[in-house]
Motif scaffolding. Structure first.
Motif, PDB file in Angstrom:
ATOM      1  N   ARG A   1       0.852  -1.196   0.000  1.00  0.00           N
ATOM      2  CA  ARG A   1       0.000   0.000   0.000  1.00  0.00           C
ATOM      3  C   ARG A   1       0.881   1.238   0.000  1.00  0.00           C
ATOM      4  O   ARG A   1       1.872   1.306   0.726  1.00  0.00           O
ATOM      5  CB  ARG A   1      -0.900   0.027   1.234  1.00  0.00           C
ATOM      6  N   THR A   2       0.523   2.227  -0.802  1.00  0.00           N
ATOM      7  CA  THR A   2       1.199   3.521  -0.797  1.00  0.00           C
ATOM      8  C   THR A   2       0.154   4.605  -0.593  1.00  0.00           C
ATOM      9  O   THR A   2      -0.955   4.526  -1.131  1.00  0.00           O
ATOM     10  CB  THR A   2       1.942   3.756  -2.120  1.00  0.00           C
TER      11      THR A   2
ATOM     12  N   THR B   1      -4.081  -4.961  -5.987  1.00  0.00           N
ATOM     13  CA  THR B   1      -5.485  -5.366  -6.054  1.00  0.00           C
ATOM     14  C   THR B   1      -5.784  -6.588  -5.196  1.00  0.00           C
ATOM     15  O   THR B   1      -6.961  -6.910  -4.996  1.00  0.00           O
ATOM     16  CB  THR B   1      -5.902  -5.661  -7.507  1.00  0.00           C
ATOM     17  N   ASP B   2      -4.763  -7.263  -4.651  1.00  0.00           N
ATOM     18  CA  ASP B   2      -5.099  -8.351  -3.728  1.00  0.00           C
ATOM     19  C   ASP B   2      -5.638  -7.818  -2.398  1.00  0.00           C
ATOM     20  O   ASP B   2      -6.162  -8.572  -1.580  1.00  0.00           O
ATOM     21  CB  ASP B   2      -3.915  -9.294  -3.501  1.00  0.00           C
ATOM     22  N   HIS B   3      -5.554  -6.499  -2.184  1.00  0.00           N
ATOM     23  CA  HIS B   3      -6.216  -5.866  -1.037  1.00  0.00           C
ATOM     24  C   HIS B   3      -7.685  -5.551  -1.326  1.00  0.00           C
ATOM     25  O   HIS B   3      -8.456  -5.271  -0.398  1.00  0.00           O
ATOM     26  CB  HIS B   3      -5.514  -4.551  -0.665  1.00  0.00           C
TER      27      HIS B   3
ATOM     28  N   ARG C   1     -11.688  -5.741  -2.783  1.00  0.00           N
ATOM     29  CA  ARG C   1     -12.817  -6.666  -2.775  1.00  0.00           C
ATOM     30  C   ARG C   1     -13.843  -6.206  -3.797  1.00  0.00           C
ATOM     31  O   ARG C   1     -14.171  -5.014  -3.872  1.00  0.00           O
ATOM     32  CB  ARG C   1     -13.466  -6.735  -1.393  1.00  0.00           C
ATOM     33  N   SER C   2     -14.341  -7.125  -4.562  1.00  0.00           N
ATOM     34  CA  SER C   2     -15.284  -6.794  -5.618  1.00  0.00           C
ATOM     35  C   SER C   2     -16.532  -6.122  -5.056  1.00  0.00           C
ATOM     36  O   SER C   2     -17.107  -6.578  -4.062  1.00  0.00           O
ATOM     37  CB  SER C   2     -15.682  -8.064  -6.369  1.00  0.00           C
ATOM     38  N   GLY C   3     -16.915  -5.017  -5.694  1.00  0.00           N
ATOM     39  CA  GLY C   3     -18.159  -4.344  -5.346  1.00  0.00           C
ATOM     40  C   GLY C   3     -18.062  -3.309  -4.253  1.00  0.00           C
ATOM     41  O   GLY C   3     -19.041  -2.606  -3.984  1.00  0.00           O
ATOM     42  N   GLU C   4     -16.919  -3.192  -3.580  1.00  0.00           N
ATOM     43  CA  GLU C   4     -16.806  -2.195  -2.509  1.00  0.00           C
ATOM     44  C   GLU C   4     -16.704  -0.788  -3.094  1.00  0.00           C
ATOM     45  O   GLU C   4     -16.001  -0.565  -4.083  1.00  0.00           O
ATOM     46  CB  GLU C   4     -15.570  -2.469  -1.640  1.00  0.00           C
ATOM     47  N   ASP C   5     -17.384   0.175  -2.469  1.00  0.00           N
ATOM     48  CA  ASP C   5     -17.230   1.561  -2.877  1.00  0.00           C
ATOM     49  C   ASP C   5     -15.903   2.090  -2.358  1.00  0.00           C
ATOM     50  O   ASP C   5     -15.242   1.476  -1.517  1.00  0.00           O
ATOM     51  CB  ASP C   5     -18.397   2.416  -2.373  1.00  0.00           C
ATOM     52  N   VAL C   6     -15.516   3.264  -2.865  1.00  0.00           N
ATOM     53  CA  VAL C   6     -14.183   3.785  -2.564  1.00  0.00           C
ATOM     54  C   VAL C   6     -13.982   4.044  -1.081  1.00  0.00           C
ATOM     55  O   VAL C   6     -12.923   3.727  -0.513  1.00  0.00           O
ATOM     56  CB  VAL C   6     -13.902   5.051  -3.407  1.00  0.00           C
ATOM     57  N   ALA C   7     -14.980   4.590  -0.389  1.00  0.00           N
ATOM     58  CA  ALA C   7     -14.820   4.904   1.033  1.00  0.00           C
ATOM     59  C   ALA C   7     -14.651   3.632   1.863  1.00  0.00           C
ATOM     60  O   ALA C   7     -13.793   3.553   2.751  1.00  0.00           O
ATOM     61  CB  ALA C   7     -16.009   5.713   1.532  1.00  0.00           C
ATOM     62  N   THR C   8     -15.466   2.625   1.564  1.00  0.00           N
ATOM     63  CA  THR C   8     -15.380   1.366   2.299  1.00  0.00           C
ATOM     64  C   THR C   8     -14.037   0.688   2.058  1.00  0.00           C
ATOM     65  O   THR C   8     -13.374   0.220   2.993  1.00  0.00           O
ATOM     66  CB  THR C   8     -16.524   0.432   1.887  1.00  0.00           C
ATOM     67  N   GLU C   9     -13.613   0.673   0.788  1.00  0.00           N
ATOM     68  CA  GLU C   9     -12.375  -0.030   0.461  1.00  0.00           C
ATOM     69  C   GLU C   9     -11.152   0.679   1.047  1.00  0.00           C
ATOM     70  O   GLU C   9     -10.284   0.033   1.652  1.00  0.00           O
ATOM     71  CB  GLU C   9     -12.234  -0.172  -1.045  1.00  0.00           C
ATOM     72  N   LEU C  10     -11.081   1.993   0.899  1.00  0.00           N
ATOM     73  CA  LEU C  10      -9.927   2.705   1.450  1.00  0.00           C
ATOM     74  C   LEU C  10      -9.893   2.596   2.975  1.00  0.00           C
ATOM     75  O   LEU C  10      -8.814   2.440   3.570  1.00  0.00           O
ATOM     76  CB  LEU C  10      -9.951   4.176   1.038  1.00  0.00           C
TER      77      LEU C  10
ATOM     78  N   ARG D   1     -10.991   0.156   4.815  1.00  0.00           N
ATOM     79  CA  ARG D   1     -10.561  -1.188   5.193  1.00  0.00           C
ATOM     80  C   ARG D   1      -9.074  -1.407   4.898  1.00  0.00           C
ATOM     81  O   ARG D   1      -8.335  -1.960   5.715  1.00  0.00           O
ATOM     82  CB  ARG D   1     -11.405  -2.227   4.447  1.00  0.00           C
ATOM     83  N   VAL D   2      -8.620  -0.956   3.712  1.00  0.00           N
ATOM     84  CA  VAL D   2      -7.241  -1.224   3.292  1.00  0.00           C
ATOM     85  C   VAL D   2      -6.236  -0.416   4.105  1.00  0.00           C
ATOM     86  O   VAL D   2      -5.158  -0.916   4.459  1.00  0.00           O
ATOM     87  CB  VAL D   2      -7.082  -0.936   1.780  1.00  0.00           C
ATOM     88  N   TYR D   3      -6.582   0.830   4.449  1.00  0.00           N
ATOM     89  CA  TYR D   3      -5.628   1.717   5.117  1.00  0.00           C
ATOM     90  C   TYR D   3      -5.956   1.974   6.588  1.00  0.00           C
ATOM     91  O   TYR D   3      -5.259   2.735   7.249  1.00  0.00           O
ATOM     92  CB  TYR D   3      -5.572   3.057   4.376  1.00  0.00           C
ATOM     93  N   GLY D   4      -7.005   1.340   7.098  1.00  0.00           N
ATOM     94  CA  GLY D   4      -7.501   1.668   8.430  1.00  0.00           C
ATOM     95  C   GLY D   4      -6.535   1.409   9.562  1.00  0.00           C
ATOM     96  O   GLY D   4      -6.676   1.988  10.644  1.00  0.00           O
ATOM     97  N   ASP D   5      -5.529   0.553   9.354  1.00  0.00           N
ATOM     98  CA  ASP D   5      -4.594   0.243  10.439  1.00  0.00           C
ATOM     99  C   ASP D   5      -3.395   1.181  10.477  1.00  0.00           C
ATOM    100  O   ASP D   5      -2.536   1.052  11.351  1.00  0.00           O
ATOM    101  CB  ASP D   5      -4.084  -1.200  10.296  1.00  0.00           C
ATOM    102  N   LEU D   6      -3.309   2.125   9.530  1.00  0.00           N
ATOM    103  CA  LEU D   6      -2.155   3.013   9.445  1.00  0.00           C
ATOM    104  C   LEU D   6      -2.446   4.358  10.093  1.00  0.00           C
ATOM    105  O   LEU D   6      -3.578   4.853  10.043  1.00  0.00           O
ATOM    106  CB  LEU D   6      -1.754   3.211   7.980  1.00  0.00           C
ATOM    107  N   GLY D   7      -1.419   4.938  10.651  1.00  0.00           N
ATOM    108  CA  GLY D   7      -1.544   6.237  11.304  1.00  0.00           C
ATOM    109  C   GLY D   7      -1.073   7.364  10.410  1.00  0.00           C
ATOM    110  O   GLY D   7      -1.486   7.474   9.270  1.00  0.00           O
ATOM    111  N   TRP D   8      -0.188   8.219  10.976  1.00  0.00           N
ATOM    112  CA  TRP D   8       0.335   9.396  10.281  1.00  0.00           C
ATOM    113  C   TRP D   8      -0.850  10.281   9.880  1.00  0.00           C
ATOM    114  O   TRP D   8      -1.725  10.534  10.684  1.00  0.00           O
ATOM    115  CB  TRP D   8       1.191   8.939   9.086  1.00  0.00           C
ATOM    116  N   VAL D   9      -0.938  10.794   8.649  1.00  0.00           N
ATOM    117  CA  VAL D   9      -2.043  11.672   8.239  1.00  0.00           C
ATOM    118  C   VAL D   9      -3.160  10.896   7.545  1.00  0.00           C
ATOM    119  O   VAL D   9      -4.130  11.497   7.074  1.00  0.00           O
ATOM    120  CB  VAL D   9      -1.539  12.783   7.289  1.00  0.00           C
TER     121      VAL D   9
END
Length: 385
Positions: free
Chosen positions: A208-209, A228-230, A232-241, A243-251
């Motif tokens: 992830r970048t 793309t292995d992060h 999931r088919s059918g997810e909207d952008v807000a849900t996917e981002l 989920r994919v980035y939710g464990d990261l801090g910083w900004v």
């Protein structure tokens, strides 16, 4: 009496607007058809150079582009906890790009082109192409508003998901090469406090970048790119981002919060277009519709403007013989496009590395560039000549 040649251009992005400007310079009439209801702004930042810069000089827009460009004062690479890995300063960044390049938002590049063509071409927003018919003498298009328009040339500059390409050559899955990444880009209402004015901060972790880019005039861009292995088919952008980035801090939490207030979001897979031919009779593809080198190559805007410029030159050099002009144009542009596509395919492996060792290796050239001896060499090589 000389007959004025006419072109219909599908797409009011960089490729379409640049083509309209170049064709106006050689005395053609143009109609632009754009599916969006209005002109779009924002988008990600691009380094505009190479054949695009050369073309911009001939088109007379370099000064306008420089007026809207911005300089990155520092480029900060962060660890997953937000602490700094290393920083490139303004001098090092300049040494890596060279003097004949401009850093600019895609939307600002479009704005410059739009201002140059708006008084010379008709633009129909909120309209799509639905059918193409051509013979030896003309090409006719049917538009979604029921209008049938005729021209000497139809130019499909309608991007990665080109309707022109689908109607002319076949379904897009026959031409898209998936590079196994997705991207989301949007403007932020405010700059996070930890991003200095004029700075870019970026972080890579586990495939992830993410980056926040301060682009001048108190505007800021959030950029998310991931394997793309992060996804999931059918997810909207807000849900996917989330989920994919939710464990990261910083900004990143602040940037994700800004997504809900963004006017528009670019959200798509990263794919190249690989087509054996870019034209058929009086119809030609240009820009991402034809070649899409992707952001991995970092040359799409330059190639779009350079391609538009060369198309105008070949049409002027082959008056009355459109097939010959298109053949000469493709022979000139295809080698450059294919070189950049090969670069994009190489870069994809190190763009958002999942392996920490590969991440370290991918950042090594930039770390070296920040060392004074290497930077001095690059400055002599690219800036002083």
């Amino acid at each position: 009496m000389t007959t004025v040649m006419r072109a219909i251009i599908i797409g009011a992005g960089i490729a379409g607007l640049a083509t309209a400007l170049r064709l106006h310079q050689i005395g053609w009439d143009t109609l632009i058809v754009e599916r969006a209801p209005k002109r779009r702004g924002g988008g990600y930042a691009v380094t505009f150079g190479g054949i695009g810069y050369d073309a911009a000089e001939r088109l007379g827009i370099v000064d306008d582009l420089r007026a809207k460009s911005f300089d990155t004062t520092e480029l900060v690479y962060h660890k997953s906890d937000g602490s700094r890995r290393f920083t490139l300063d303004r001098a090092t960044i300049a040494a890596t790009t060279g003097p004949r390049s401009i850093t600019i938002l895609r939307g600002d590049l479009e704005a410059v082109l739009y201002e140059k063509v708006r008084d010379h071409t008709e633009i129909r927003f909120g309209t799509t192409l639905t059918a193409i018919d051509q013979d030896r003498d003309a090409v006719r298009v049917t538009l979604s508003d029921g209008v049938v328009a005729e021209a000497d040339l139809l130019i499909g500059a309608d991007g990665l998901h080109s309707a022109t390409r689908a109607l002319l050559f076949g379904p897009e899955e026959d031409f898209l090469l998936d590079l196994e990444h997705k991207v989301a880009v949007f403007m932020l209402e405010r700059r996070p406090d930890s991003i200095a004015p004029g700075a870019t901060g970026t972080l890579s972790s586990n495939g992830r970048t993410a980056a926040v880019i301060s682009v001048g005039d108190d505007r800021n861009v959030a950029f998310f790119g991931y394997r793309t292995d992060h996804a999931r088919s059918g997810e909207d952008v807000a849900t996917e981002l989330g989920r994919v980035y939710g464990d990261l801090g910083w900004v990143i939490p602040e940037a994700l919060d800004g997504l809900a207030r963004a006017d528009s979001v670019y959200f798509d897979t990263i794919s190249q277009v690989v087509a054996p031919s870019w034209s058929n009779g009086r119809v030609v593809l240009l820009g991402d519709a034809a070649w899409c080198v992707t952001l991995f190559a970092g040359y799409g805007s330059s190639l779009a403007v350079g391609g538009a410029d060369r198309l105008g030159a070949e049409l002027a050099a082959h008056p009355g013989d459109i097939p010959a002009a298109l053949a000469a144009w493709e022979a000139a542009i295809r080698p450059e496009a294919e070189r950049k596509q090969k670069l994009g395919r190489r870069v994809k492996g190190v763009y958002a590395p999942a392996n920490p060792a590969l991440l370290w290796l991918s950042l090594l050239p930039l770390r070296l560039a920040s060392l004074p001896p290497v930077r001095r060499y690059m400055t002599r090589r690219f800036i002083k000549g």
